[in-house]
Write an enzyme that holds these catalytic residues in place. Structure first.
Site, PDB file in Angstrom:
ATOM      1  N   ARG A   1       0.798  -1.220   0.000  1.00  0.00           N
ATOM      2  CA  ARG A   1       0.000   0.000   0.000  1.00  0.00           C
ATOM      3  C   ARG A   1       0.834   1.275   0.000  1.00  0.00           C
ATOM      4  NH1 ARG A   1      -5.759   0.222   1.992  1.00  0.00           N
ATOM      5  NH2 ARG A   1      -6.290  -1.895   1.448  1.00  0.00           N
TER       6      ARG A   1
ATOM      7  N   HIS B   1     -18.469  11.892   3.460  1.00  0.00           N
ATOM      8  CA  HIS B   1     -18.907  10.650   4.102  1.00  0.00           C
ATOM      9  C   HIS B   1     -20.421  10.687   4.339  1.00  0.00           C
ATOM     10  CE1 HIS B   1     -18.518   7.046   6.532  1.00  0.00           C
ATOM     11  NE2 HIS B   1     -19.370   7.598   7.368  1.00  0.00           N
TER      12      HIS B   1
ATOM     13  N   ASP C   1     -12.360   7.898   8.899  1.00  0.00           N
ATOM     14  CA  ASP C   1     -13.372   8.969   8.947  1.00  0.00           C
ATOM     15  C   ASP C   1     -13.326   9.736  10.274  1.00  0.00           C
ATOM     16  OD1 ASP C   1     -14.322   8.163   6.387  1.00  0.00           O
ATOM     17  OD2 ASP C   1     -15.475   6.567   7.325  1.00  0.00           O
TER      18      ASP C   1
ATOM     19  N   LEU D   1      -5.804   5.814   3.298  1.00  0.00           N
ATOM     20  CA  LEU D   1      -4.536   6.361   2.801  1.00  0.00           C
ATOM     21  C   LEU D   1      -3.440   6.132   3.840  1.00  0.00           C
ATOM     22  CD1 LEU D   1      -5.947   9.654   1.306  1.00  0.00           C
ATOM     23  CD2 LEU D   1      -4.970   7.742   0.022  1.00  0.00           C
TER      24      LEU D   1
ATOM     25  N   ASP E   1      -7.410  12.320   8.284  1.00  0.00           N
ATOM     26  CA  ASP E   1      -6.202  11.984   9.033  1.00  0.00           C
ATOM     27  C   ASP E   1      -5.992  10.468   8.910  1.00  0.00           C
ATOM     28  OD1 ASP E   1      -7.980  10.800  10.771  1.00  0.00           O
ATOM     29  OD2 ASP E   1      -7.772  12.317  12.345  1.00  0.00           O
ATOM     30  N   ALA E   2      -5.141   9.903   9.768  1.00  0.00           N
ATOM     31  CA  ALA E   2      -4.795   8.491   9.585  1.00  0.00           C
ATOM     32  C   ALA E   2      -5.911   7.537  10.014  1.00  0.00           C
ATOM     33  CB  ALA E   2      -3.509   8.179  10.349  1.00  0.00           C
ATOM     34  N   GLY E   3      -6.957   8.042  10.676  1.00  0.00           N
ATOM     35  CA  GLY E   3      -8.028   7.163  11.151  1.00  0.00           C
ATOM     36  C   GLY E   3      -9.093   6.922  10.090  1.00  0.00           C
TER      37      GLY E   3
HETATM   38  C1  GRF Z   1     -20.625   8.669  -1.451  1.00  0.00           C
HETATM   39  O1  GRF Z   1     -21.909   8.550  -0.901  1.00  0.00           O
HETATM   40  C2  GRF Z   1     -19.595   8.905  -0.374  1.00  0.00           C
HETATM   41  O2  GRF Z   1     -20.100   9.567   0.750  1.00  0.00           O
HETATM   42  C3  GRF Z   1     -19.198   7.508   0.005  1.00  0.00           C
HETATM   43  O3  GRF Z   1     -19.221   6.795  -1.212  1.00  0.00           O
HETATM   44  C4  GRF Z   1     -20.160   7.370  -2.094  1.00  0.00           C
HETATM   45  C5  GRF Z   1     -19.451   7.609  -3.400  1.00  0.00           C
HETATM   46  O4  GRF Z   1     -20.324   7.935  -4.435  1.00  0.00           O
HETATM   47  N1  GRF Z   1     -17.923   7.510   0.672  1.00  0.00           N
HETATM   48  P1  GRF Z   1     -19.767   8.514  -5.815  1.00  0.00           P
HETATM   49  O5  GRF Z   1     -18.695   7.569  -6.332  1.00  0.00           O
HETATM   50  O6  GRF Z   1     -19.240   9.906  -5.578  1.00  0.00           O
HETATM   51  O7  GRF Z   1     -20.958   8.512  -6.733  1.00  0.00           O
END
Ligand code: GRF
Length: 181
Positions: A59, A103, A139, A87, A135-137
């Site tokens: 990775r 998110h 969400d 990441l 960050d590293a966590g």
């Molecule tokens: C979004 O709902 C985002 O919040 C989540 O994955 C989805 C991605 O959708 N992490 P897209 O690829 O932008 O259509």
């Protein structure tokens, strides 16, 4: 003005929202060669490339290659828009406090890859969308902006996620624009 690199794994509707808002997206990278988001980028004339994990010894090496590719294109602000891999440090170090994620929940509630399903299963009256620094966590970075979305009695994960995404497509471009130097 800073130019933007976007990391994607899937459909790319949030990438499309950034493009449609006229933001300076110059590079789109994915872990997934088959991501529809890569087609959206190419259709908009934006450099797009895949960095599948299988092509690298690990990775960190993959993330270093991806960071190099973005940096070569002048990227200073990174948006993860439906990017489904965590990441690693070599990537985070290259863009300190300059990586933004969207998110589908009201963080800190329901982090991780199954936020919409978990919110439904928990029976909460509302969930929502959050834009935050990475960050590293998982969400866990500082929240920039969030907006609630009511849960309906007859919601399925699909109907709820669709309404959350409408909010994401409005919140994300606004938050990203406010971060442009
Ligand atoms: C979004 O709902 C985002 O919040 C989540 O994955 C989805 C991605 O959708 N992490 P897209 O690829 O932008 O259509």
């Amino acid at each position: 003005m800073d130019v933007i690199g976007v990391l994607v794994s899937g459909a790319g509707s949030n990438l499309q929202a950034l493009i449609d808002d006229g933001l300076p997206v110059v590079a789109v990278a994915s872990n997934n060669q088959a991501a529809r988001a890569l087609d959206r980028a190419r259709a908009a004339g934006i450099d797009a490339a895949a960095f599948p994990l299988d092509d690298y010894p690990g990775r960190e090496k993959r993330d270093t290659a991806m960071a190099d590719w973005l940096a070569l294109r002048g990227v200073e602000l990174v948006v993860t828009a439906g990017y489904m891999h965590l990441l690693t440090e070599p990537f985070l170090e290259r863009f300190p406090d300059r990586i933004v994620n969207v998110h589908p929940s009201l963080l800190p509630d329901f982090p991780g890859a199954h936020a919409v399903e978990e919110a439904l299963a928990a029976g909460v009256p509302e969930t929502g969308a959050t834009v935050h620094l990475v960050d590293a966590g998982i969400d866990t970075g500082p929240v920039l902006v969030q907006e609630p979305v009511p849960v309906r009695d007859d919601d399925t994960p699909e109907t709820l996620h669709a309404r959350i995404q409408l909010v994401e497509h409005r919140l994300l471009p606004r938050a990203v624009r406010s971060l442009l130097a």
